[in-house]
Scaffold this active site. Structure first.
Site, PDB file in Angstrom:
ATOM      1  N   GLY A  29      40.555  39.661  48.315  1.00 56.49           N
ATOM      2  CA  GLY A  29      40.130  38.827  48.579  1.00 56.49           C
ATOM      3  C   GLY A  29      39.596  38.744  50.035  1.00 56.49           C
ATOM      4  O   GLY A  29      39.219  39.834  51.022  1.00 56.49           O
ATOM      5  N   SER A  30      38.957  37.674  50.855  1.00 54.82           N
ATOM      6  CA  SER A  30      37.819  36.995  51.750  1.00 54.82           C
ATOM      7  C   SER A  30      38.889  37.541  53.176  1.00 54.82           C
ATOM      8  O   SER A  30      38.055  38.549  53.831  1.00 54.82           O
ATOM      9  CB  SER A  30      37.222  36.338  50.974  1.00 54.82           C
ATOM     10  OG  SER A  30      37.849  35.352  51.584  1.00 54.82           O
ATOM     11  N   THR A  31      40.291  37.842  52.658  1.00 52.25           N
ATOM     12  CA  THR A  31      40.459  37.347  54.079  1.00 52.25           C
ATOM     13  C   THR A  31      41.398  38.732  54.684  1.00 52.25           C
ATOM     14  O   THR A  31      40.941  39.581  55.792  1.00 52.25           O
ATOM     15  CB  THR A  31      42.102  36.446  54.522  1.00 52.25           C
ATOM     16  OG1 THR A  31      41.717  35.288  53.395  1.00 52.25           O
ATOM     17  CG2 THR A  31      43.084  36.533  55.725  1.00 52.25           C
ATOM     18  N   GLY A  82      46.501  37.784  51.056  1.00 52.75           N
ATOM     19  CA  GLY A  82      46.378  36.069  51.538  1.00 52.75           C
ATOM     20  C   GLY A  82      46.939  35.504  50.636  1.00 52.75           C
ATOM     21  O   GLY A  82      47.698  36.571  49.693  1.00 52.75           O
ATOM     22  N   ALA A  83      46.700  34.583  50.422  1.00 51.12           N
ATOM     23  CA  ALA A  83      47.257  33.363  49.221  1.00 51.12           C
ATOM     24  C   ALA A  83      46.317  32.320  49.352  1.00 51.12           C
ATOM     25  O   ALA A  83      45.722  32.518  50.513  1.00 51.12           O
ATOM     26  CB  ALA A  83      48.710  33.244  50.525  1.00 51.12           C
ATOM     27  N   LYS A  94      49.141  32.417  44.398  1.00 50.53           N
ATOM     28  CA  LYS A  94      48.067  33.623  44.587  1.00 50.53           C
ATOM     29  C   LYS A  94      47.474  34.152  43.246  1.00 50.53           C
ATOM     30  O   LYS A  94      48.022  33.460  41.889  1.00 50.53           O
ATOM     31  CB  LYS A  94      48.911  34.780  44.977  1.00 50.53           C
ATOM     32  CG  LYS A  94      49.040  34.520  46.360  1.00 50.53           C
ATOM     33  CD  LYS A  94      49.837  36.484  46.742  1.00 50.53           C
ATOM     34  CE  LYS A  94      48.505  37.318  46.320  1.00 50.53           C
ATOM     35  NZ  LYS A  94      47.677  37.186  47.217  1.00 50.53           N
ATOM     36  N   GLY A  95      46.497  34.452  43.283  1.00 47.39           N
ATOM     37  CA  GLY A  95      45.884  34.993  42.422  1.00 47.39           C
ATOM     38  C   GLY A  95      44.074  34.416  42.002  1.00 47.39           C
ATOM     39  O   GLY A  95      43.131  34.304  41.113  1.00 47.39           O
ATOM     40  N   GLY A  96      43.436  33.470  43.078  1.00 43.12           N
ATOM     41  CA  GLY A  96      42.470  32.859  43.660  1.00 43.12           C
ATOM     42  C   GLY A  96      41.139  34.293  42.974  1.00 43.12           C
ATOM     43  O   GLY A  96      40.521  33.809  42.357  1.00 43.12           O
ATOM     44  N   GLU A 103      48.889  42.165  42.280  1.00 46.30           N
ATOM     45  CA  GLU A 103      49.183  42.176  44.096  1.00 46.30           C
ATOM     46  C   GLU A 103      50.581  42.264  43.414  1.00 46.30           C
ATOM     47  O   GLU A 103      51.390  43.126  44.935  1.00 46.30           O
ATOM     48  CB  GLU A 103      48.629  40.138  44.192  1.00 46.30           C
ATOM     49  CG  GLU A 103      47.349  40.210  44.774  1.00 46.30           C
ATOM     50  CD  GLU A 103      46.189  39.154  44.233  1.00 46.30           C
ATOM     51  OE1 GLU A 103      45.348  39.767  44.869  1.00 46.30           O
ATOM     52  OE2 GLU A 103      47.360  38.575  43.884  1.00 46.30           O
TER      53      GLU A 103
END
Ligand code: 5RP
Length: 224
Positions: A29-31, A82-83, A94-96, A103
């Site tokens: 993810g982006s984070t 991330g979350a 999670k899972g976007g 994960e």
């Protein structure tokens, strides 16, 4: 601070949890991308990483961090990810980024889960974010009916007008309208439905720590 800056400060703060000489579990993810940028500065001090997606693997390799398969390592000391939502007990959605199955596999192999998130992710009760569920395509309509029966509104995730295909070759349902007041029970129930590969509630593998990016800086929430 912008959301991007909040992600960057928690990405850097997560370096405190990385021990030299170890293999680090890396989420998606982006984070996490901010964390990978920061981890690159320590690349000569770690053995490498286990990654939760093809996207993170590519980023790790691009900065010169060796990536190991889960089956090549035993216990991982820390998993950093991330979350989409995290509640005051450390339970998460999670899972976007469609990587929830890998994960959860890496989280299950790790001693501690360090969640890195900006302040918008902290919620009282999970469920405002549509719950991602990875499913085997031939089961998707039945699983959708099971979510409708719970009061949810499942939607097949699309990419470029076609069903999104995960790194595992499966599909994702995003379920709106759920209020998950018992994350442990909910995760256990949905995991038993045939055709569910993985549900995006991380309760049995919740966060040990959340590094939350706030206007006042990084706040550390401890859950165990
Ligand atoms: C990917 C995930 C991500 O951790 C989650 O979607 C948060 O992403 P971001 O850091 O981009 O907000 O679960 O499957």
């Amino acid at each position: 601070m912008t959301q991007d800056e909040l992600k960057a400060i928690v990405g850097r703060a997560a370096l405190d949890y990385v021990t030299p000489g170890e293999i680090v579990g890396v989420g998606t993810g982006s984070t996490v991308n901010k964390f990978i940028e920061a981890l690159a500065t320590l690349k000569d001090q770690i053995i490498g990483a286990v990654s939760s997606s093809e996207a993170s693997t590519a980023r790790l390799k691009a900065v010169g961090i060796p990536v190991f398969d889960c089956n090549e390592v035993e216990e991982i000391a820390v998993y950093i990810d991330g979350a989409d939502e995290i509640d005051p007990a450390g339970y998460m959605i999670k899972g976007g980024g469609a990587a929830l199955t890998r994960e959860k596999i890496v989280a299950a192999q790790s001693k501690r889960f360090i969640c890195i998130a900006d302040q918008s992710k902290l919620v009282h009760t999970l469920g405002a974010f549509p719950l991602p569920v990875e499913v085997i395509p031939m089961a998707s309509h039945r699983i959708m009916r099971q979510f409708f029966a719970l009061g949810g509104k499942p939607v097949l995730r699309l990419k470029d007008g076609k069903p999104l295909v995960t790194d595992n070759g499966q599909h994702i349902l995003d379920v709106q309208g759920l209020r998950i007041s018992d994350p442990l029970g909910f995760e256990a129930m949905v995991s038993l439905w045939p055709g569910v590969v993985e549900v995006g509630v991380f309760a049995h593998h919740k966060a040990s720590v959340c590094l939350l990016g706030t206007e006042q800086g990084v706040k550390t929430l401890k859950f165990d």
